[in-house]
Design an enzyme around this catalytic site. Structure first.
Site, PDB file in Angstrom:
ATOM      1  CD  GLU A  22      38.262  41.861  39.171  1.00  0.00           C
ATOM      2  OE1 GLU A  22      38.697  42.869  38.595  1.00  0.00           O
ATOM      3  OE2 GLU A  22      38.840  40.778  39.178  1.00  0.00           O
ATOM      4  CG  HIS A  72      48.260  45.029  36.151  1.00  0.00           C
ATOM      5  ND1 HIS A  72      48.861  43.808  36.407  1.00  0.00           N
ATOM      6  CD2 HIS A  72      46.960  44.879  36.492  1.00  0.00           C
ATOM      7  CE1 HIS A  72      47.957  42.971  36.880  1.00  0.00           C
ATOM      8  NE2 HIS A  72      46.790  43.593  36.949  1.00  0.00           N
ATOM      9  CD  GLU A  73      44.581  47.880  36.618  1.00  0.00           C
ATOM     10  OE1 GLU A  73      43.705  47.123  36.164  1.00  0.00           O
ATOM     11  OE2 GLU A  73      45.186  47.653  37.693  1.00  0.00           O
ATOM     12  CG  HIS A 102      43.667  43.412  33.469  1.00  0.00           C
ATOM     13  ND1 HIS A 102      43.754  42.045  33.564  1.00  0.00           N
ATOM     14  CD2 HIS A 102      43.941  43.886  34.717  1.00  0.00           C
ATOM     15  CE1 HIS A 102      44.073  41.708  34.813  1.00  0.00           C
ATOM     16  NE2 HIS A 102      44.204  42.799  35.535  1.00  0.00           N
TER      17      HIS A 102
HETATM   18  N1  B3K Z   1      41.194  43.506  38.806  1.00  0.00           N
HETATM   19  C1  B3K Z   1      41.433  44.527  39.800  1.00  0.00           C
HETATM   20  C2  B3K Z   1      41.354  44.035  41.196  1.00  0.00           C
HETATM   21  C3  B3K Z   1      39.988  43.909  41.736  1.00  0.00           C
HETATM   22  C4  B3K Z   1      40.028  43.582  43.199  1.00  0.00           C
HETATM   23  C5  B3K Z   1      38.679  43.292  43.756  1.00  0.00           C
HETATM   24  N2  B3K Z   1      38.703  43.173  45.187  1.00  0.00           N
HETATM   25  C6  B3K Z   1      42.726  45.228  39.583  1.00  0.00           C
HETATM   26  C7  B3K Z   1      43.767  44.488  38.853  1.00  0.00           C
HETATM   27  O1  B3K Z   1      44.211  43.426  39.218  1.00  0.00           O
HETATM   28  O2  B3K Z   1      44.178  44.970  37.839  1.00  0.00           O
HETATM   29 ZN    ZN Z   2      45.016  42.825  37.422  1.00  0.00          ZN
END
Ligand code: B3K
Ligand code: ZN
Length: 870
Positions: free
Chosen positions: A122, A298-299, A302
């Site tokens: 990402e 948080h992760e 997601h």
């Molecule tokens: N989704 C990733 C962040 C990615 C950043 C790319 N430069 C972590 C997060 O927000 O959980």
């Molecule tokens: Zn995130």
């Protein structure tokens, strides 16, 4: 300025892809400099057309292209694309590429973190692995086969479930993985290395047994349990509060040392910056413990808000990030102190987010134009994005909000969705019309609420006149009125909350602003009340209301809402700072108002107050946040005012600080429950004020020597630093000697030294660049040393421009090593709008010099060009 292949992309230009990719089978042969990647994709034309298939790819060595198993040559290759023509409606495309992970210092795509291979895809990193439709609305089923040396890389990991494995004759082995859930390529992950593994299990509400595996560097197993506990807590919470269960049989987390951000939510295989995994009492602070729990959560969250439902395009990033931050904030608040969590989040909005809104990179939470997507993982998209979700939650209430969530999941599971669709789901769940509310998605900037009141003693009527206006921001001058929830309460002069009524009916304290100017009337109010405005920080706005000191003292003492109490103290401080800056401009002596000193004294004496809340109230806002109170100011004046206040609070209340220290400095075993952390925080703040009052050298030394945890160790060093105690040098030396082998711990040591205010700081920072524990290649080290220096309110802004020159020199190097990190480090330099004209001019010069770099990365180009356009 030399524009690198820098194309502006616009949100409104979105169109669906010409082709879909239904599945991709990846085969990796790992090698430091010559990794072979074979990608076999099933391609399907989207509708009737003759458009070519344009795949993204960067830094790839193309080895082979086949169509349906036969050599194919109807393609054109450019530096960033592979364009294939004359494809049938459906076909199987085989592409073989070679990449060089060991030389990938940008840490995007496939790279090496120490001895291990890992990935970060990402936002647009997958194109550095193979040619592909690198966009989030192309969802494919992935299989991954990895082959590598078995001794060096016993663990070969990818998304989904492990399917098969085998040994090869040359000491290599292979493992294959299959992810049953179609996903965009930014969620792809691969890890290969040798690790210690902490294993556990979680049984979901519906009885699915999930294997949990946490991979850490060899020898670090004792630092893994907190992350594992946090994961299980998060899984349970998401079932309980949101009714969302995990959906695979295995959940893996790998901690790596080289990582550009905090962590990444790759499906079934999170990759984490080791900073947000590793903790034991000796190495991690209370803040680290808290942050680990928060980022793990948080992760994990997601998995639904981001992975099962992803974003249609990157302009929609806040769809998953704002919502997931909201979810992790609610998690932290449910398992800890809601008020303290809210206060910490408000600090981020009032500090970095307001500064971003006021600077050249100002953008709505759903940006309209982007050059480098990595530049938009911002406090605006994340934290303000969360505030926007929170306002919907405030307006709708928990029940209707959860109904909206259910509809959102039901409608969009397995899809790439938009922010608009999320709002539609909320409307469906609540029956409310959010038409005007949608402006929060498209309008950048910080609205200002100007509130004036009127009390009519005869009619016993109280009126609030509220005006809203959003100042113009970079790239957006026209602003419209927003739908703003404004939570209020009224207090009488004894601090009792007054019932709100109108014409004999009770009315809500949640006012809904929709027009540029509105009046709210309350009657049966027997005396002129004190109004608590923006309770719980009900909207991300600035407030202009002419509070008197005594009113703020009353709110601080009596408000029922703890955030209001904290905010009252902040406003007292703000008033002093504004006054003190004016006085310095006129060369007048400073003095701290008695009301403020009295208020702080009573907080210190309040036995009933949560020590965590007391700590928040007694912690002054930083210089950056204070700068937001001015249109333009001399940062030295702000700093002097703040230091003056620190000293006054320290000396006036020396005895109370002493008592607080005695009461809360608890010996004995270290625990990380909320109560223990709260007491440690207050004791350590007391230590700092005591040192500042000149009463601390012995105590600080003893505190350091007796510390059985990193929080106390660092608190002693911080106190020594802030009070400039001679003992600091020996504490720093002792710490270095003990921890030089451990980069994560040394980051504290770098941070502390880069944050010092004395005249030698810059030279010290330059010398530390050569320290054996430092490396410009490691983002954590860079953030700790260079990032802290750039956040140093005194030394970075030195009048001779030396701070700015130094940062330019560092950015020049980072531009070629790691553009993403460079673009993070440049933030304090582009937010110069509120600085005085001399400093502005010096910064412009440095930015102009950077703009001339022959190989300027897109990341820096976008920020510098926007800054110089101001
Ligand atoms: N989704 C990733 C962040 C990615 C950043 C790319 N430069 C972590 C997060 O927000 O959980
Ligand atoms: Zn995130």
């Amino acid at each position: 300025m030399t524009a690198p292949a820098a194309q502006e992309k616009y949100r409104l230009d979105y169109s669906a892809p010409h082709y879909w990719i239904d599945s991709i089978d990846l085969d990796f042969h790992l090698d430091d400099h010559h990794t072979r990647v074979t990608a076999i994709s099933r391609i399907r034309r989207n509708g009737e057309h003759n458009e070519p298939l344009v795949l993204d790819g960067e830094g790839l060595l193309l080895k082979k292209v086949q169509l349906d198993g036969r050599p194919f040559s109807a393609y054109v290759q450019s530096a960033t694309q592979l364009t294939l023509s004359n494809l049938p409606a459906e076909c199987v495309l085989t592409i073989e590429t070679e990449i060089d992970p060991a030389n990938n210092t940008a840490l995007e795509g496939l790279y090496k973190s120490g001895p291990a291979f890992c990935t970060q895809c990402e936002a647009e990193g997958f194109r550095r692995i193979t040619y592909y439709l690198d966009r989030p609305d192309v969802l494919a089923r992935f299989t991954t086969r990895i082959t590598a040396d078995k001794a060096q890389y016993p663990f070969l990991l990818s998304n989904g479930n492990r399917m098969a494995s085998g040994d090869l004759e040359d000491g290599r082995h292979w493992v294959s993985w299959q992810d049953p859930y179609p996903k965009p390529c930014y969620l792809f992950a691969l890890v290969a290395g040798d690790f210690d593994v902490l294993r556990d299990e979680f049984v979901t509400g519906s009885g699915r047994r999930v294997a949990l595996e946490l991979f850490v560097d060899k020898g670090n197993l004792d630092r893994a349990p907190h992350a594992m506990t946090s994961l299980k807590k998060s899984m349970a919470w998401d079932e309980q509060r949101f009714g969302l269960e995990y959906d695979l049989d295995i959940y893996m987390i790998v901690a790596v040392d080289f990582f550009n951000m905090g962590a990444m939510e790759n499906k079934g295989l999170n990759i984490f910056n080791s900073r947000f995994v590793l903790a034991n009492p000796q190495t991690a602070t209370d803040t680290d413990y808290f942050d680990i729990e928060r980022v793990i959560a948080h992760e994990y969250f997601h998995n639904w808000t981001g992975n099962r439902i992803t974003c249609r395009d990157w302009f929609q990033l806040s769809l998953k990030e704002g919502l997931t931050v909201f979810r992790d904030q609610e998690f932290s608040s449910d398992v800890g102190s809601r008020a303290v969590n809210r206060i910490r989040n408000v600090r981020i909005i009032r500090g970095p987010q307001f500064a971003e809104d006021a600077g050249p990179m100002a953008h709505p939470i759903r940006p309209d134009v982007v050059i480098e997507m990595n530049n938009f993982y911002t406090v605006t998209v994340y934290e303000k994005g969360s505030e926007v979700i929170r306002m919907m939650h405030t307006l709708l209430g928990e029940e209707a909000f959860q109904r909206g969530m259910k509809i959102y999941v039901q409608r969009h599971d397995g899809q790439a969705a938009t922010c608009e669709q999320f709002v539609q789901a909320m409307e469906a769940g609540s029956g409310r019309d959010l038409t005007q509310f949608r402006r929060w998605y498209s309008q950048a900037g910080t609205p200002v609420l100007t509130v004036r009141d009127e009390y009519d003693a005869v009619a016993q009527r109280y009126q609030l006149h509220v005006q809203q206006a959003t100042p113009p921001t970079a790239q957006q001058s026209e602003k419209l009125p927003l739908h703003i929830p404004l939570s209020i309460a009224l207090y009488d002069s004894r601090g009792a909350e007054l019932p709100l009524q109108r014409d004999g009916e009770s009315v809500s304290g949640l006012l809904e602003l929709t027009a540029a100017a509105q009046t709210f009337v309350f009657d049966a109010i027997a005396e002129r009340p004190v109004v608590a405005l923006l309770q719980e920080f009900s909207a991300p706005v600035k407030l202009d209301y002419p509070y008197q000191d005594h009113e703020l003292c009353l709110l601080l003492a009596h408000a029922r809402n703890d955030v209001v109490r904290w905010d009252a103290a902040q406003m007292l401080v703000n008033r002093f700072i504004i006054e003190a800056v004016r006085k310095q401009e006129r060369n007048e002596p400073l003095c701290v108002p008695e009301a403020l000193l009295f208020a702080y004294g009573s907080v210190l004496q309040d036995q009933k107050m949560d020590p965590a809340l007391a700590t928040e109230i007694l912690t002054l806002p930083g210089e950056g946040t204070l700068l937001e109170l001015f249109t333009s100011a001399d940062v030295d004046h702000i700093h002097v005012a703040r230091e003056f206040l620190l000293d006054a609070v320290a000396t006036r209340h020396a005895e109370l600080w002493h008592a607080a220290y005695q009461c809360h400095h608890i010996g004995g075993d270290y625990t990380t429950d909320g109560a223990a952390m709260a007491r440690r925080a207050l004791a350590n703040l007391a230590l700092l004020y005591l040192a500042r009052a000149g009463l601390g050298e012995e105590r600080v030394t003893a505190h350091y020597r007796q510390a059985n945890n990193m929080t106390d160790t660092l608190a002693a060093m911080q106190a020594a630093s802030v009070a400039d105690l001679p003992v600091l040098a020996s504490l720093l030396a002792d710490f270095e000697q003990k921890w030089q082998h451990d980069g994560l711990v040394m980051d504290n040591w770098f941070r502390l030294q880069a944050g010092r205010h004395d005249a030698q700081t810059l030279e010290r920072v330059k010398a530390l660049l050569e320290h054996p524990s430092f490396s410009l290649q490691n983002p954590n080290r860079v953030r700790a040393l260079i990032g802290s220096f750039a956040a140093n309110p005194v030394v970075f802004h030195a009048r001779d421009g030396s701070g700015y020159r130094f940062l330019r020199a560092m950015l020049t190097q980072l531009n070629s090593i790691n553009p993403q990190v460079a673009a993070r480090m440049i933030v304090p330099m582009i937010q110069f709008g509120r600085l005085d004209s001399t400093r502005k001019a010096m910064i412009r010069e440095e930015l102009q010099a950077l703009a001339q770099l022959p190989d300027l990365a897109r990341d820096l180009y976008e920020k510098i060009s926007r800054a110089l356009a101001q």
